[in-house]
Design an enzyme around this catalytic site. Structure first.
Site, PDB file in Angstrom:
ATOM      1  N   ASP A 146      36.469  36.274  51.253  1.00  0.00           N
ATOM      2  CA  ASP A 146      35.347  35.331  51.130  1.00  0.00           C
ATOM      3  C   ASP A 146      35.742  33.885  51.422  1.00  0.00           C
ATOM      4  O   ASP A 146      34.884  32.992  51.381  1.00  0.00           O
ATOM      5  CB  ASP A 146      34.773  35.378  49.709  1.00  0.00           C
ATOM      6  CG  ASP A 146      34.174  36.727  49.368  1.00  0.00           C
ATOM      7  OD1 ASP A 146      33.638  37.385  50.279  1.00  0.00           O
ATOM      8  OD2 ASP A 146      34.226  37.116  48.186  1.00  0.00           O
ATOM      9  N   LYS A 201      28.918  31.536  46.189  1.00  0.00           N
ATOM     10  CA  LYS A 201      28.118  32.286  47.174  1.00  0.00           C
ATOM     11  C   LYS A 201      27.366  33.418  46.509  1.00  0.00           C
ATOM     12  O   LYS A 201      27.746  33.935  45.442  1.00  0.00           O
ATOM     13  CB  LYS A 201      28.997  32.831  48.300  1.00  0.00           C
ATOM     14  CG  LYS A 201      30.065  33.871  47.897  1.00  0.00           C
ATOM     15  CD  LYS A 201      29.584  35.315  47.840  1.00  0.00           C
ATOM     16  CE  LYS A 201      30.682  36.253  47.356  1.00  0.00           C
ATOM     17  NZ  LYS A 201      30.217  37.505  46.797  1.00  0.00           N
ATOM     18  N   GLY A 216      33.013  36.776  38.600  1.00  0.00           N
ATOM     19  CA  GLY A 216      31.573  36.944  38.389  1.00  0.00           C
ATOM     20  C   GLY A 216      30.830  37.435  39.611  1.00  0.00           C
ATOM     21  O   GLY A 216      29.616  37.594  39.580  1.00  0.00           O
ATOM     22  N   GLY A 217      31.538  37.649  40.715  1.00  0.00           N
ATOM     23  CA  GLY A 217      30.864  38.098  41.936  1.00  0.00           C
ATOM     24  C   GLY A 217      30.325  36.956  42.772  1.00  0.00           C
ATOM     25  O   GLY A 217      29.543  37.164  43.699  1.00  0.00           O
TER      26      GLY A 217
HETATM   27  O1  C5P Z   1      39.723  39.891  49.888  1.00  0.00           O
HETATM   28  P1  C5P Z   1      39.606  39.856  48.396  1.00  0.00           P
HETATM   29  O2  C5P Z   1      40.782  39.211  47.739  1.00  0.00           O
HETATM   30  O3  C5P Z   1      38.311  39.313  47.917  1.00  0.00           O
HETATM   31  O4  C5P Z   1      39.631  41.369  47.946  1.00  0.00           O
HETATM   32  C1  C5P Z   1      39.862  41.753  46.625  1.00  0.00           C
HETATM   33  C2  C5P Z   1      39.853  43.273  46.554  1.00  0.00           C
HETATM   34  O5  C5P Z   1      38.529  43.762  46.754  1.00  0.00           O
HETATM   35  C3  C5P Z   1      40.698  43.966  47.606  1.00  0.00           C
HETATM   36  O6  C5P Z   1      42.015  44.130  47.184  1.00  0.00           O
HETATM   37  C4  C5P Z   1      39.979  45.300  47.750  1.00  0.00           C
HETATM   38  O7  C5P Z   1      40.348  46.172  46.710  1.00  0.00           O
HETATM   39  C5  C5P Z   1      38.538  44.935  47.535  1.00  0.00           C
HETATM   40  N1  C5P Z   1      37.805  44.683  48.809  1.00  0.00           N
HETATM   41  C6  C5P Z   1      37.482  45.759  49.612  1.00  0.00           C
HETATM   42  N2  C5P Z   1      36.797  45.533  50.789  1.00  0.00           N
HETATM   43  C7  C5P Z   1      36.434  44.285  51.147  1.00  0.00           C
HETATM   44  C8  C5P Z   1      36.744  43.177  50.332  1.00  0.00           C
HETATM   45  C9  C5P Z   1      37.428  43.420  49.158  1.00  0.00           C
HETATM   46  O8  C5P Z   1      37.800  46.909  49.295  1.00  0.00           O
HETATM   47  N3  C5P Z   1      35.753  44.107  52.285  1.00  0.00           N
END
Ligand code: C5P
Length: 301
Positions: free
Chosen positions: A141, A12, A103-104
């Site tokens: 995501d 994405k 990689g985002g």
């Molecule tokens: O949900 P995901 O595993 O992608 O999130 C990884 C980290 O990214 C979380 O632990 C948090 O530190 C940060 N994050 C956040 N706000 C979001 C999504 C992710 O702070 N909306």
């Protein structure tokens, strides 16, 4: 005899990523416009004998450094799917990794989504709303990787609603030889930002995708995590600058980075930019992709 299901799942981009103030649970409220693009992992899930548990193998050109154990979101997805459907997670998972890790581009989330869909198919379970709920708990995501296309994401990104889009957008992706851990980039966001307002959906981006207007989309691309990502990896600055120098309609750090995405008019423009990016020595590899594409899709046997 072992049975298996293969699922193709896209990377994405965030065409717009607006980030609000850190919540009590540590996450940040988002208003984002996701687009699934044609850079795919293929994930195969096969049944194993009762009691054998999970086995995970990662291969493919972006497999370096990707964990083959319970640290991988795909593993956690198999456990979560088994719990949700009241089964044992006796499965062998094989990931053909083409989406860059850290990689985002939500590559880990993509693999988790693929495993959820594959498990439901393998076990003959009705996905219903179960999968979307389970998906949101695994990662912000993951629900979008199931949905695909172009979508508005709210909450911490896990609440997704399809967005109308017309036509196809052409992207050139510059892959970095570095990785950026998402929590680190959010921490940099907290450090750099003063008073932060609640995020609002980006009307200019939604209008541009609805009308299929690539020039308007290029001008409207926005990412609140771009400045924090650049503060951690300043070399992304000169890389992004190559966009306007070589005819891109717009450019952006993808999600928390460090992959950079350049929007171009078509094939010819993509080729010119890809050559310039490759020659610059500022990135590890260049890929082309189109969006939107469908989310996690079961492939015919
Ligand atoms: O949900 P995901 O595993 O992608 O999130 C990884 C980290 O990214 C979380 O632990 C948090 O530190 C940060 N994050 C956040 N706000 C979001 C999504 C992710 O702070 N909306």
């Amino acid at each position: 005899m072992s049975r298996s299901v293969r699922v193709r799942v896209p990377a994405k981009l965030n065409l717009s990523l607006r980030v609000g103030p850190r919540r009590a649970d540590g996450f940040h409220p988002l208003a984002t416009v996701y687009q699934a693009v044609s850079l795919f992992d293929v994930v195969e899930v096969a049944t194993r004998a009762v009691g054998r548990g999970i086995e995970l193998r990662v291969a493919g050109r972006e497999s370096a450094g990707v964990p083959g154990d319970s640290g991988n979101l795909a593993w956690q997805a198999a456990e979560a799917a088994a719990a949700a459907f009241g089964r044992e997670p006796d499965v062998a998972i094989t990931i053909d990794k083409q989406i860059p890790a850290a990689g985002g581009m939500a590559g880990g989330s993509a693999d988790a989504a693929a495993v959820l869909r594959a498990c439901a198919a393998l076990w003959g379970e009705d996905e219903g709303i179960v999968l979307t709920e389970v998906a949101g708990r695994i990662g912000s995501d993951v629900p979008f990787a199931l949905l695909g296309g172009t979508a508005l994401g709210t909450g911490r990104g896990e609440v997704v609603v399809p967005a109308m889009t017309r036509g196809t957008f052409h992207w050139v992706l510059a892959l970095s030889d570095r990785q950026l851990a998402t929590p680190r980039v959010y921490r940099a966001f907290d450090g750099l930002s003063g008073e932060v307002a609640p995020p609002e959906a980006d009307r200019a981006v939604l209008r541009a995708v609805r009308s299929g207007d690539a020039a308007a989309l290029g001008a409207a691309l926005h990412n609140d995590l771009q400045a924090p990502a650049l503060s951690l990896l300043p070399s992304l600055g000169p890389l992004l600058d190559l966009g306007p120098e070589h005819g891109a309609l717009g450019q952006i750090v993808s999600g928390s980075g460090p992959t950079c995405a350049f929007l171009v008019e078509g094939d010819e423009e993509a080729l010119e930019l890809a050559v310039a990016l490759s020659a610059s020595g500022l990135c590890r590899a260049v890929r082309r992709a189109e969006g939107p594409v469908p989310g996690a899709t079961v492939l015919a046997a």
